[in-house]
Design a protein around this motif. Structure first.
Motif, mmCIF file in Angstrom:
data_model
loop_
_atom_site.group_PDB
_atom_site.id
_atom_site.type_symbol
_atom_site.label_atom_id
_atom_site.label_comp_id
_atom_site.label_asym_id
_atom_site.label_seq_id
_atom_site.Cartn_x
_atom_site.Cartn_y
_atom_site.Cartn_z
ATOM 1 N N MET A 1 0.828 -1.217 0.000
ATOM 2 C CA MET A 1 0.000 0.000 0.000
ATOM 3 C C MET A 1 0.859 1.261 0.000
ATOM 4 S SD MET A 1 -3.199 -0.106 -0.578
ATOM 5 C CE MET A 1 -3.356 1.665 -0.415
ATOM 6 N N ARG B 1 -3.104 -13.086 -0.863
ATOM 7 C CA ARG B 1 -4.242 -12.490 -0.145
ATOM 8 C C ARG B 1 -4.089 -10.990 0.053
ATOM 9 N NH1 ARG B 1 -4.968 -17.542 2.699
ATOM 10 N NH2 ARG B 1 -3.293 -17.065 4.137
ATOM 11 N N ILE B 2 -2.853 -10.538 0.286
ATOM 12 C CA ILE B 2 -2.645 -9.097 0.475
ATOM 13 C C ILE B 2 -3.016 -8.352 -0.806
ATOM 14 C CG2 ILE B 2 -0.858 -7.313 0.792
ATOM 15 C CD1 ILE B 2 0.409 -9.169 2.905
ATOM 16 N N THR C 1 -6.839 -8.627 -1.462
ATOM 17 C CA THR C 1 -7.604 -7.820 -0.503
ATOM 18 C C THR C 1 -7.525 -6.339 -0.865
ATOM 19 O OG1 THR C 1 -7.234 -9.413 1.267
ATOM 20 C CG2 THR C 1 -7.847 -7.192 1.942
ATOM 21 N N ILE C 2 -6.310 -5.865 -1.162
ATOM 22 C CA ILE C 2 -6.152 -4.453 -1.543
ATOM 23 C C ILE C 2 -6.954 -4.165 -2.815
ATOM 24 C CG2 ILE C 2 -4.493 -2.759 -2.452
ATOM 25 C CD1 ILE C 2 -2.399 -3.998 -0.529
ATOM 26 N N LYS D 1 -9.488 -5.795 -4.294
ATOM 27 C CA LYS D 1 -10.953 -5.868 -4.245
ATOM 28 C C LYS D 1 -11.534 -4.746 -3.398
ATOM 29 C CE LYS D 1 -13.157 -9.337 -1.989
ATOM 30 N NZ LYS D 1 -13.459 -10.692 -1.465
ATOM 31 N N THR D 2 -10.805 -4.331 -2.350
ATOM 32 C CA THR D 2 -11.288 -3.219 -1.531
ATOM 33 C C THR D 2 -11.289 -1.921 -2.346
ATOM 34 O OG1 THR D 2 -10.402 -4.297 0.441
ATOM 35 C CG2 THR D 2 -11.004 -1.982 0.662
ATOM 36 N N LEU D 3 -10.189 -1.678 -3.077
ATOM 37 C CA LEU D 3 -10.128 -0.479 -3.926
ATOM 38 C C LEU D 3 -11.235 -0.499 -4.981
ATOM 39 C CD1 LEU D 3 -6.264 -0.087 -4.559
ATOM 40 C CD2 LEU D 3 -7.712 1.363 -3.110
ATOM 41 N N TRP E 1 -14.049 -2.154 -5.062
ATOM 42 C CA TRP E 1 -15.385 -2.022 -4.489
ATOM 43 C C TRP E 1 -15.666 -0.587 -4.053
ATOM 44 C CZ3 TRP E 1 -15.618 -1.126 0.947
ATOM 45 C CH2 TRP E 1 -16.912 -0.827 1.378
ATOM 46 N N THR E 2 -14.766 0.016 -3.289
ATOM 47 C CA THR E 2 -15.081 1.331 -2.730
ATOM 48 C C THR E 2 -14.995 2.433 -3.784
ATOM 49 O OG1 THR E 2 -14.784 2.798 -0.823
ATOM 50 C CG2 THR E 2 -12.780 1.930 -1.800
ATOM 51 N N LEU E 3 -14.131 2.248 -4.806
ATOM 52 C CA LEU E 3 -14.041 3.251 -5.876
ATOM 53 C C LEU E 3 -15.042 2.979 -6.999
ATOM 54 C CD1 LEU E 3 -10.115 3.457 -6.097
ATOM 55 C CD2 LEU E 3 -11.638 5.257 -5.237
ATOM 56 N N HIS F 1 -17.161 -8.685 -4.481
ATOM 57 C CA HIS F 1 -17.163 -9.253 -3.127
ATOM 58 C C HIS F 1 -16.728 -10.717 -3.135
ATOM 59 C CE1 HIS F 1 -18.889 -5.767 -1.294
ATOM 60 N NE2 HIS F 1 -20.034 -5.859 -1.947
ATOM 61 N N THR G 1 -11.879 -14.073 -4.959
ATOM 62 C CA THR G 1 -10.913 -14.634 -4.007
ATOM 63 C C THR G 1 -9.696 -15.155 -4.764
ATOM 64 O OG1 THR G 1 -12.156 -16.691 -4.118
ATOM 65 C CG2 THR G 1 -12.524 -15.321 -2.180
ATOM 66 N N PRO G 2 -8.591 -15.386 -4.068
ATOM 67 C CA PRO G 2 -7.385 -15.880 -4.739
ATOM 68 C C PRO G 2 -7.585 -17.241 -5.400
ATOM 69 C CG PRO G 2 -6.852 -15.047 -2.559
ATOM 70 C CD PRO G 2 -8.345 -15.085 -2.648
ATOM 71 N N THR H 1 -14.931 -7.256 2.271
ATOM 72 C CA THR H 1 -15.604 -6.090 1.669
ATOM 73 C C THR H 1 -17.111 -6.144 1.934
ATOM 74 O OG1 THR H 1 -15.672 -7.237 -0.468
ATOM 75 C CG2 THR H 1 -13.876 -5.659 -0.121
ATOM 76 N N ASN I 1 -5.007 -4.609 5.524
ATOM 77 C CA ASN I 1 -4.845 -4.178 4.129
ATOM 78 C C ASN I 1 -6.150 -3.671 3.518
ATOM 79 O OD1 ASN I 1 -1.956 -4.444 3.056
ATOM 80 N ND2 ASN I 1 -2.234 -6.223 4.381
ATOM 81 N N ALA J 1 -6.455 0.152 2.177
ATOM 82 C CA ALA J 1 -6.953 0.428 0.823
ATOM 83 C C ALA J 1 -8.188 1.325 0.889
ATOM 84 C CB ALA J 1 -7.273 -0.881 0.101
ATOM 85 N N MET K 1 0.371 3.895 5.607
ATOM 86 C CA MET K 1 0.186 2.827 4.622
ATOM 87 C C MET K 1 1.185 1.673 4.785
ATOM 88 S SD MET K 1 -2.451 3.279 2.857
ATOM 89 C CE MET K 1 -3.551 4.365 3.742
#
Ligand code: ZN
Lengths: 236, 340
Positions: free
Chosen positions: A40, A73-74, A77-78, A80-82, A84-86, A209, A212-213, B60, B97, B101, B325
């Motif tokens: 990140m 996973r890192i 996770t980063i 899918k979070t980005l 989803w939220t963006l 959502h 997954t890996p 999420t 993480n 993010a 971060m």
């Protein structure tokens, strides 16, 4: 169209921002540093370098594995979070395909390899056809001996790519002889720009959502549990 | 003019994937917990790799649900608070993480919260914390007495020297052949029992506030072996009651002694084992007699949740504590004060 690409599937870290077919910035490293420390913060630096705000990107590409469970996973996770939220599209690309993509002009089969310990590897087999990289053997988890046996039947030159190839070079050369081609070091690290290139030719994830890996291997506890279930059934 | 503070909390230190939004440090706006207990039951305990895989599937979704239930947009939030440690490292990394993010994408500050500080601040969701206070934290990973003279000031005055209380419960439950998770099962058997086996109490040195439960666990195992060697069978209810009595008596006595010595205004209990009915009753009775206010959150806030992380993150936010971060999972993170 601005793409963010993230690969933390194995020891190397690669992050890139590509705008309309131009690499604006890319960071590659292969230091054994925890991805949670670097991923990140590298993304943050990259956005500062190209002077863009997170919401200005249009799509996200991520290396979905296989590889180090925690590493994959890192990144996932980063990403899918980005995404989803963006509210941006997300595309997952095989970590092995990303490696194979480095051999753009190679005329023949490409075998990306990632070490999986105890003489096992994650590997796949790819081939370029009309500028498209196609899988001719599904990504998987193999004993190195079994993988090489299956590739031997192929009776053609194969390019081995990935920084972990070095760990298995002796075995590869011994078994494959003339047909073994080892990629040079500039091609051995996964590049997020290649990842984005592959993502542009792939389907986006329907459900962020649920993304997954691709572990390509079930967890040990789960494997033991399944084995026990089977034993119990047999003894009934 | 006062403006409301909304903190998003995220917790993934063990086998619950949780997100919550807390207003002004004490008002629960939303509180979402996705439990893995059904999946982990197969293995008789939490398997770290399985826990991490579940967290990636849920993370999420729980954050989205927390925002949805609250009726808030990311822009309405002031900060993201996330469990930084202690816990299972692979599990912590998912929450951390995702939190980084999310915070980066939405231009929010990020705050790393200690899991135990979270358990303590779960009480803030029920009533104002008053200082100085004493907190007894009892869970699968912790048995600690913490003295707080103000917000963000933590002094560890006692801790377990071997097994955590919850760990002892799980191990004894396994000896008795009870299903996972064993703690609530032992509690149930103990409460229904008409007799109790006499097991030793580990008081340690007279002035110590430390705990030890491994000797008690061994005593239970030896008791079972001895009876079975003679061809007999144990009465699980009596064993559960005897074990629970020993644990509760020591926890209660040490907490009361510490509360008196430190002259605290309030005593609170926190952590998964604080959900234990026998323990709650014993502490309630003891502090009523001492005339010291004693609080324990409802069961759903004793077990892991993200509301407690957001509650602990709020005074940190107001004090200007910030992460960045490069935040990493800290499986062995120490509980240190952030206001000094
Ligand atoms: Zn906990």
């Amino acid at each position: 169209m601005i793409w963010l690409g993230i690969d933390t599937a194995n020891t190397p870290l690669s992050v890139a921002i590509v705008k309309d077919g131009t690499v604006l910035a890319e960071v590659n490293s292969s230091m054994a540093v925890n991805h949670s420390l670097r991923a990140m913060s590298t993304i943050e630096e990259l956005f500062a370098t190209v002077q863009l705000q997170p919401k200005e990107i249009d799509a996200i590409a991520v290396s979905e594995g296989p590889g180090s469970y925690t590493g994959v996973r890192i990144g996932v996770t980063i990403a899918k979070t980005l995404a989803w939220t963006l509210k941006k599209p997300l595309v997952g690309v095989s970590s092995l395909k990303t490696l194979a993509a480095n051999a753009f002009y190679f005329d023949g089969a490409i075998c990306p390899i990632v070490d999986a310990r105890r003489n096992n590897v994650y590997a796949g087999l790819y081939e370029y056809e009309d500028g498209h990289l196609n899988a001719i053997k599904e990504d998987g988890h193999f004993a190195i001996e079994d993988l090489l046996d299956s590739l031997k039947e192929y009776e053609r030159p194969v390019l081995y790519i990935g920084k972990d190839v070095a760990m298995h070079e002796v075995a590869i050369r011994e078994k494959m002889g003339e047909n073994a081609i080892i990629a040079p070091f500039p091609l051995q690290l996964p590049r997020a720009s290649s990842l984005i290139h592959m993502a542009q030719q792939s389907e986006r994830e329907e459900n962020i959502h649920a993304f997954t890996p691709e572990y390509r291997r079930i967890a040990e506890a789960e494997a033991n549990w399944l084995m026990q279930q089977r034993k119990d059934k047999a003894s009934e | 003019m006062t403006t409301d503070i909304y903190i998003l909390g995220i917790e993934t230190s063990c086998d619950e994937t949780a997100a919550s939004i807390i207003k002004n440090g004490h008002e629960i706006v939303s509180n979402i917990v996705a439990s893995q207990i059904e999946s982990q039951k197969r293995f008789g305990g939490v398997v770290p790799e399985i826990a991490s895989r579940h967290h990636v599937e849920q993370i999420t979704l729980v954050i989205e649900e927390a925002l949805h239930v609250a009726g808030l947009e990311p822009a309405d939030l002031n900060a993201v608070a996330v469990t930084e440690g202690p816990g299972l490292v692979g599990a912590l990394l998912i929450g951390i993480n995702a939190a980084k993010a999310f915070a980066f994408a939405n231009g929010l500050p990020i705050i790393g919260v200690h899991h135990i500080a979270g358990h303590i601040y779960a009480n803030q969701l029920m009533q104002q914390m008053e200082f100085p206070l004493l907190a007894l934290i009892v869970s699968g990973g912790h048995t600690e007495l913490v003295y707080m003279k103000d917000h963000g000031s933590f002094e560890l005055i006692g801790e377990t020297r071997d097994d955590a209380a919850g760990e002892a419960y799980d191990k004894v439950a396994r000896v008795l052949g009870l299903p996972y998770p064993g703690g609530p099962q032992i509690d149930k058997l103990a409460l229904a029992s008409d007799d109790a086996v006499d097991f030793p109490r580990a008081w340690l040195e007279p002035d110590s506030y430390d705990f030890s439960f491994s000797g008690l666990k061994s005593a239970v195992i030896n008791y079972k072996h001895n009876i079975e060697q003679k061809g007999g069978t144990i009465v699980p209810e009596h064993v559960a009651a005897g074990f629970q009595k020993s644990v509760i008596e020591v926890l209660t006595a040490k907490t009361v002694r510490a509360a008196k010595q430190y002259d605290v205004k309030q005593v609170i209990a926190a952590g998964g084992v604080a959900a234990n009915k026998g323990l709650r009753a014993s502490l309630d009775a003891a502090f009523e007699q001492e005339n010291i206010p004693f609080y324990v959150p409802p069961i759903s806030f004793c077990t892991d949740n993200a509301a407690m992380i957001a509650a602990a993150g709020t005074p940190m936010y107001m004090a200007g504590v910030r992460g960045d971060m490069s935040m990493n999972g800290r499986p062995g993170m120490q509980l240190t004060s952030w206001n000094e």
